[in-house]
Design a protein around this motif. Sequence first.
Motif, PDB file in Angstrom:
ATOM      1  N   VAL A 132       0.838  -1.197   0.000  1.00  0.00           N
ATOM      2  CA  VAL A 132       0.000   0.000   0.000  1.00  0.00           C
ATOM      3  C   VAL A 132       0.880   1.257   0.000  1.00  0.00           C
ATOM      4  O   VAL A 132       0.627   2.202  -0.743  1.00  0.00           O
ATOM      5  CB  VAL A 132      -0.947   0.007   1.216  1.00  0.00           C
ATOM      6  CG1 VAL A 132      -1.708   1.328   1.285  1.00  0.00           C
ATOM      7  CG2 VAL A 132      -1.930  -1.143   1.122  1.00  0.00           C
ATOM      8  N   MET A 133       1.926   1.242   0.794  1.00  0.00           N
ATOM      9  CA  MET A 133       2.802   2.412   0.847  1.00  0.00           C
ATOM     10  C   MET A 133       3.436   2.683  -0.513  1.00  0.00           C
ATOM     11  O   MET A 133       3.504   3.824  -0.974  1.00  0.00           O
ATOM     12  CB  MET A 133       3.881   2.220   1.904  1.00  0.00           C
ATOM     13  CG  MET A 133       3.363   2.366   3.311  1.00  0.00           C
ATOM     14  SD  MET A 133       4.665   2.262   4.542  1.00  0.00           S
ATOM     15  CE  MET A 133       4.648   0.551   4.933  1.00  0.00           C
ATOM     16  N   VAL A 134       3.905   1.614  -1.162  1.00  0.00           N
ATOM     17  CA  VAL A 134       4.540   1.778  -2.471  1.00  0.00           C
ATOM     18  C   VAL A 134       3.544   2.332  -3.482  1.00  0.00           C
ATOM     19  O   VAL A 134       3.841   3.266  -4.225  1.00  0.00           O
ATOM     20  CB  VAL A 134       5.120   0.437  -2.960  1.00  0.00           C
ATOM     21  CG1 VAL A 134       5.514   0.526  -4.422  1.00  0.00           C
ATOM     22  CG2 VAL A 134       6.324   0.042  -2.123  1.00  0.00           C
ATOM     23  N   LEU A 135       2.352   1.761  -3.482  1.00  0.00           N
ATOM     24  CA  LEU A 135       1.377   2.185  -4.484  1.00  0.00           C
ATOM     25  C   LEU A 135       0.797   3.551  -4.169  1.00  0.00           C
ATOM     26  O   LEU A 135       0.515   4.342  -5.062  1.00  0.00           O
ATOM     27  CB  LEU A 135       0.259   1.153  -4.579  1.00  0.00           C
ATOM     28  CG  LEU A 135       0.781  -0.208  -5.012  1.00  0.00           C
ATOM     29  CD1 LEU A 135      -0.319  -1.227  -5.020  1.00  0.00           C
ATOM     30  CD2 LEU A 135       1.408  -0.118  -6.389  1.00  0.00           C
ATOM     31  N   LEU A 136       0.642   3.822  -2.882  1.00  0.00           N
ATOM     32  CA  LEU A 136       0.175   5.137  -2.462  1.00  0.00           C
ATOM     33  C   LEU A 136       1.142   6.202  -2.963  1.00  0.00           C
ATOM     34  O   LEU A 136       0.747   7.253  -3.461  1.00  0.00           O
ATOM     35  CB  LEU A 136       0.095   5.151  -0.934  1.00  0.00           C
ATOM     36  CG  LEU A 136      -0.649   6.263  -0.236  1.00  0.00           C
ATOM     37  CD1 LEU A 136      -2.097   6.281  -0.662  1.00  0.00           C
ATOM     38  CD2 LEU A 136      -0.580   6.059   1.274  1.00  0.00           C
ATOM     39  N   GLY A 137       2.420   5.914  -2.822  1.00  0.00           N
ATOM     40  CA  GLY A 137       3.423   6.885  -3.238  1.00  0.00           C
ATOM     41  C   GLY A 137       3.575   6.935  -4.755  1.00  0.00           C
ATOM     42  O   GLY A 137       3.915   7.977  -5.308  1.00  0.00           O
ATOM     43  N   GLY A 138       3.338   5.819  -5.408  1.00  0.00           N
ATOM     44  CA  GLY A 138       3.515   5.771  -6.862  1.00  0.00           C
ATOM     45  C   GLY A 138       4.638   4.830  -7.232  1.00  0.00           C
ATOM     46  O   GLY A 138       5.767   5.000  -6.785  1.00  0.00           O
ATOM     47  N   VAL A 139       4.313   3.843  -8.089  1.00  0.00           N
ATOM     48  CA  VAL A 139       5.285   2.800  -8.414  1.00  0.00           C
ATOM     49  C   VAL A 139       6.406   3.321  -9.284  1.00  0.00           C
ATOM     50  O   VAL A 139       7.534   2.853  -9.235  1.00  0.00           O
ATOM     51  CB  VAL A 139       4.598   1.623  -9.139  1.00  0.00           C
ATOM     52  CG1 VAL A 139       5.571   0.487  -9.353  1.00  0.00           C
ATOM     53  CG2 VAL A 139       3.414   1.145  -8.363  1.00  0.00           C
ATOM     54  N   GLY A 187       8.505   7.844  -4.532  1.00  0.00           N
ATOM     55  CA  GLY A 187       7.175   7.378  -4.161  1.00  0.00           C
ATOM     56  C   GLY A 187       7.077   6.687  -2.819  1.00  0.00           C
ATOM     57  O   GLY A 187       6.277   7.102  -1.978  1.00  0.00           O
ATOM     58  N   PRO A 188       7.890   5.638  -2.585  1.00  0.00           N
ATOM     59  CA  PRO A 188       7.706   4.897  -1.345  1.00  0.00           C
ATOM     60  C   PRO A 188       7.888   5.752  -0.086  1.00  0.00           C
ATOM     61  O   PRO A 188       7.242   5.496   0.927  1.00  0.00           O
ATOM     62  CB  PRO A 188       8.781   3.801  -1.417  1.00  0.00           C
ATOM     63  CG  PRO A 188       9.588   4.077  -2.613  1.00  0.00           C
ATOM     64  CD  PRO A 188       8.839   5.006  -3.486  1.00  0.00           C
ATOM     65  N   ILE A 189       8.727   6.767  -0.169  1.00  0.00           N
ATOM     66  CA  ILE A 189       8.944   7.612   1.011  1.00  0.00           C
ATOM     67  C   ILE A 189       7.684   8.425   1.286  1.00  0.00           C
ATOM     68  O   ILE A 189       7.165   8.462   2.406  1.00  0.00           O
ATOM     69  CB  ILE A 189      10.154   8.534   0.787  1.00  0.00           C
ATOM     70  CG1 ILE A 189      11.387   7.682   0.492  1.00  0.00           C
ATOM     71  CG2 ILE A 189      10.382   9.426   1.990  1.00  0.00           C
ATOM     72  CD1 ILE A 189      12.554   8.453  -0.037  1.00  0.00           C
ATOM     73  N   VAL A 190       7.174   9.046   0.224  1.00  0.00           N
ATOM     74  CA  VAL A 190       5.926   9.803   0.352  1.00  0.00           C
ATOM     75  C   VAL A 190       4.815   8.880   0.832  1.00  0.00           C
ATOM     76  O   VAL A 190       4.021   9.220   1.716  1.00  0.00           O
ATOM     77  CB  VAL A 190       5.547  10.424  -1.012  1.00  0.00           C
ATOM     78  CG1 VAL A 190       4.267  11.225  -0.885  1.00  0.00           C
ATOM     79  CG2 VAL A 190       6.672  11.306  -1.520  1.00  0.00           C
ATOM     80  N   GLY A 191       4.779   7.678   0.249  1.00  0.00           N
ATOM     81  CA  GLY A 191       3.735   6.719   0.596  1.00  0.00           C
ATOM     82  C   GLY A 191       3.776   6.334   2.061  1.00  0.00           C
ATOM     83  O   GLY A 191       2.737   6.258   2.723  1.00  0.00           O
ATOM     84  N   ALA A 192       4.977   6.100   2.591  1.00  0.00           N
ATOM     85  CA  ALA A 192       5.095   5.691   3.993  1.00  0.00           C
ATOM     86  C   ALA A 192       4.591   6.802   4.899  1.00  0.00           C
ATOM     87  O   ALA A 192       3.839   6.558   5.851  1.00  0.00           O
ATOM     88  CB  ALA A 192       6.546   5.344   4.322  1.00  0.00           C
ATOM     89  N   ILE A 193       4.976   8.018   4.596  1.00  0.00           N
ATOM     90  CA  ILE A 193       4.543   9.135   5.433  1.00  0.00           C
ATOM     91  C   ILE A 193       3.018   9.249   5.396  1.00  0.00           C
ATOM     92  O   ILE A 193       2.355   9.322   6.436  1.00  0.00           O
ATOM     93  CB  ILE A 193       5.186  10.451   4.953  1.00  0.00           C
ATOM     94  CG1 ILE A 193       6.700  10.375   5.149  1.00  0.00           C
ATOM     95  CG2 ILE A 193       4.604  11.643   5.702  1.00  0.00           C
ATOM     96  CD1 ILE A 193       7.472  11.488   4.495  1.00  0.00           C
ATOM     97  N   ALA A 194       2.472   9.202   4.181  1.00  0.00           N
ATOM     98  CA  ALA A 194       1.030   9.379   4.043  1.00  0.00           C
ATOM     99  C   ALA A 194       0.275   8.236   4.708  1.00  0.00           C
ATOM    100  O   ALA A 194      -0.688   8.453   5.442  1.00  0.00           O
ATOM    101  CB  ALA A 194       0.652   9.454   2.567  1.00  0.00           C
TER     102      ALA A 194
END
Lengths: 248, 399, 620
Positions: C556-563, C568-575
């Motif tokens: 979810v974190m990876v996809l949230l941030g953008g593959v 992406g994964p950094i933004v995804g983890a925070i969000a």
Amino acid sequence: MTLLAVDDVAKAFGAVAAVAGVSLSVAAGERVALIGPNGAGKTTCFNIINGQLRPDRGRVAFDGRDVTGWRPRALARRGVGRTFQISQTFPSLTVRENVQMAMAAHGGRGAAIGRPLRRLDPAGADAVLERVGLRADGDRGAGALAYGDAKRLELAMVLAQSPTLLLMDEPTAGMAADERHQLMDLVSRLAREEGIGLLFTEHDMDVVFGHADRIVVLDRGRVIAAGDPAAVRADETVRRVYLGLDDA
Amino acid sequence: MLRQAILGLAAMVAATAAGPVMAQEPIRIGEINSYSGMAAFTVPYRQGWTLALEEVNAAGGVLGRKLEVVARDDGGKPEDAVRLAAELVANEKVAVLAGTFFSHIGLAVSDYARQHKVLFLGSEPLTDALTWSKGHRYAFRLRPSTYMQAAMLAEEAAKLPARRWATVAPNYEYGQSAVAAFKQLLLAKRPDVEFVSEQWPAQGKIDAGATAQAVALSRPDAIFNVTFGPDLGRFVREGNTRGLFRNRAVVSLLTGEPEYLDPLKDETPEGWIVTGYPWESIDTPEHKTFRDAYRARFNDYPRLGSVVGYGMIKSIAAAIAKAGSTDTEKLVDAMRGLTIPSPFGPMEYRAIDHQSTLGAYVGRTTVRDGKGIMVEWRYADGAKYLPDDATVRKLRPQE
Amino acid sequence: MDSLIGTLRLLAEEPSFAVAQALTGLAGASSLFLVSAGLTIVFGVTRVVNFAHGSFFMVGAYVAVSAITLVGFWPGMLVAALAVGALGVAVEVGILRRIYRAPELFQLLATFGLVLVIQDATLWLWGPEDRMGPRAPGLRGAVDVLGQPVPLYDLFLIAVGPLVLALLWLVFRRTRWGVLVRAATADREMTAALGVDQKRLFTGVFALGALLAGLGGALQVPREAANLHMDLNVIAEAFVVVVVGGMGSIVGAYLAAVLIGVVHAFGVLLFPKLTLVLVFLIMAAVLVVRPAGLLGEAPVPAGGGHGTGEPPLRPASPLLKLAGAALLVLLALLPLATEGYALVLMVDVLALALFAASLHFLMGVGGMISFGHAAYFGIGAYGAALAAKYLAAPMELALAFAPLAAAVAGLAFGWLCGRASGVYLAMLSLAFAQIAWSVAVQWLEVTGGDNGILGLWPSPWAAGPGAYYYLTLGLTTAGLLAIRWLAHTPFGQSLRAGRDSPRRAEALGMSVGARQWAAVAVAGAFAGLAGGLFAYAKGSVFPSFLAISRSVDGLVMVLLGGVQSLTGPIVGAIAYIGLADQLVRGVEYWRLVLGATIILLAVAFRGGLAGIAIRRAGAP
């Protein structure tokens, strides 16, 4: 000097003998076309030579060494380059990086692994791109290239590895007529300049008769004729079974 | 835009600064539980502590301040529980941590409490480790532990003629330590007993038919069961259909608790010896008062979780009152040896291992009016089912 | 061992027992088949791996329990199956139809979001308590088979499996609709070209799959109480059956269900403590030997090659570098502003950002989907914890041990499944993670089982919240930069190249397999470091570090941030952690909100947050 020597290779799928004892050879600097009607065994034969298929019998020798059944990547490391019928490049890399990737693969483990790929001898990569006329496109994504350009990029990638033998499967498939001859002129020039042996399959008879030094004709898994374009053009059997000139 | 931001920031700073000035701020209790994952338990549990909280506050609170519970859902993950513990302590400034359902989450929060010197009252987790092998100054436990409940049942089991025993327990720490304690205690009383089969279905994933068959294969005289929840339902059904329980005694942990007994309805097996909570028929004054108050407030009958939640708040309120402070060290000292009344009668937090002496009811199951209930029960006072002090000292790391 | 021999002796004395046990296994196989058949049919036609299939099963059981009281037992079964079929139509039309063309990861994610939504909806509708339904009228008792009691309902189930199989066979062979479905299974594009209304075909197939799941759930009512854990319990097993049978093959699903049902029944008898691992061991064994499952066809190697790639990796723009540096400075200043919970939360965010980035390296760069990335996270955490516990290693050494242990695990996994790819690789990674998880749960003596390993607190110099925060910030930043750097090196680029066109890569003399193997180990090492940091932040390790939900968190974190973006994964983890933290603390039905958010992301914002940012920045 004989570069590639194929000796009596055969391959059957179930009961169907796709290739039933084919021999041919390619010398350095020589351009050989492998032709035949659909189902003649061209593709099977080609795949035996490039290592994708292992023959049931027979032998493939490259540069004097028995390479029967070697995998494609082992052949590549020995100096056999190939292109695909539907061009295969790396669309997620830039055009220049595609060539640099080929160079890195060729350099083996010694290639500087600590630096970004894009810093790997960009001048050298551009020189290769120059030869196929893609120098200006170096920074573009390879996925954005037009189809004909992708074919030339694929050729550049192969050339970056300085192969001694080049295998091309339907090199001009899907291209417009003028593009076809441009590409084959380019390939011919390179083969001549660098003494690269060329083996290609092709549907377009203009391309075949215009760019091959020698033609090998297959039918039903066997060689029915071989020789220079003039001799093949005159061959009765070829005319009958393949060129279909007597059908009418 | 910028102006608003500055104003907002200023307001925040002002609020923070003003905080400590308000003397009559409530005393906060940080409560962590698996609210979303174990709803069947946590809903009555939440109602239980809500009732106690309202009672305490109606009576003027503690130390002249109101009590407040800040509850958090750990989603069944110990790592989240630890993070929430930090959040409760740092942001919510809670005086005490309490709660947890699963043993491993209880242990995780307990370890946090040890490291950060906060008092933790584990209300529901049963693992012996909480007060013994992983016990420490800051952790206390409300419910009777696995060992205590196994001891209550081993006492009954020893009276049975059965010699060949089979066990069925979920394959994790709770099941394994329950079986180990039961074996040890039963063998001590009955050296002639032999354990002929052990079944370890995965928690929540019992293959009930195959398990029942496997138990039958060993031809036991009696069965000790530790499965609960959906696993128990499946096991009971398969066992009934296959005649597994015919002419066999079954001794079963926790099965008499309404949380696990009620779903069985008319399929409740007859005559199992269980620990549990016969809420309908306990008519001691203290329990009647509790039951009536609970019914009046929630229009529902209490489950065991209700008693646990209720007891948790009452324990903490009593400890704060006794300590006269919310200082952790003073609270710990107050908790040690603290005696309070509970719906089950008086109970004490033992100074030696911080285990409460709250007991459980031991009785037999039967079906009445299409529902499973406990009959012929007696109250087993927790104090009587704990090892002697010398053993406890050996089990517990010395401070 | 003694008990094994004892059991074998008992079985030898009473062979009728083995027969009865086999019948029990077959009954289990039938219920397993009903769920798996729907899953495999849906996959075969739509290529969607439906995580929510187990939820349909659960809803079927709940609806059946309610319907039986209104209309009686057998009509209740029918009502439940039809109701779930209708739910399937709603889901297909409302969600899946919009994402058939999206990469398979988004489909997975959307259906996972659906799992969360359905779970909370079920809780809301039926309440938290388990719902025990009645037993089947006329099938309550048991009959004597060679002297052993076998429940009548088991015999009924044993008949239902082959019956449904035969019905499905008839539908697919003898009806026009079935022929079209088979054609679509074999060649989607061709069927579309022939002018078949694909929309209706897909809706119909999905409804049939859901109906079968609902029927499976309804038929389970006499065997177990409907409960809120049914969905995830059954989906894991159904995945195993579908993969072992060969994805898309109905007959294969039946064979696999029988294999697993019977092995499970005897496993309970012979290896009572290994029940958790057994099915996954079977799956791993089958896939190593036959990567496409028993009756599956080898997946067509990715054609790729032209026009389908991602944008090339560019060096970080000055703006991004500036933003990164500014973020780093802000993070470094954070402890000056707060001592409290924010630091604790940020340690989680940082460790999980590294975890997500390592998963992204594997998926986004290497093109290898993993459903079991938590295995490396957990093995790293356990590696550190075991080093601390048994070798008395100080924190510094234990933290060094974490990536090492995870890298070794990565090498082992890569070696085991060197031949698999695509969805099969994803399933194998899931099996691998489940095996690791089972070991952590059941090897009590070493891992502490469920109760985990406690007392894993940082060395004194790093014990303060600020100090440990700085340690995490430092190691995480180094790790994230290293991953970013690796992606740009010839090694990382060759992974992207091998993903784009394996044939081209091999023809250039590159060994795609060896590079992917190395990538698994590298990604594993970074995930392991994240796990080690996480363990010391929590003071403990638990099997949940290796659980499926942790792997899904990573996805979810990876996809949230953008593959497609390294940021992406950094933004995804925070969000993601921020969102989850707020939701869990403030919202009662937080799973519903989270699930809906995930679905929305998968349907509408496939580029993830980084994608949105890029679109914004790129807009005139």
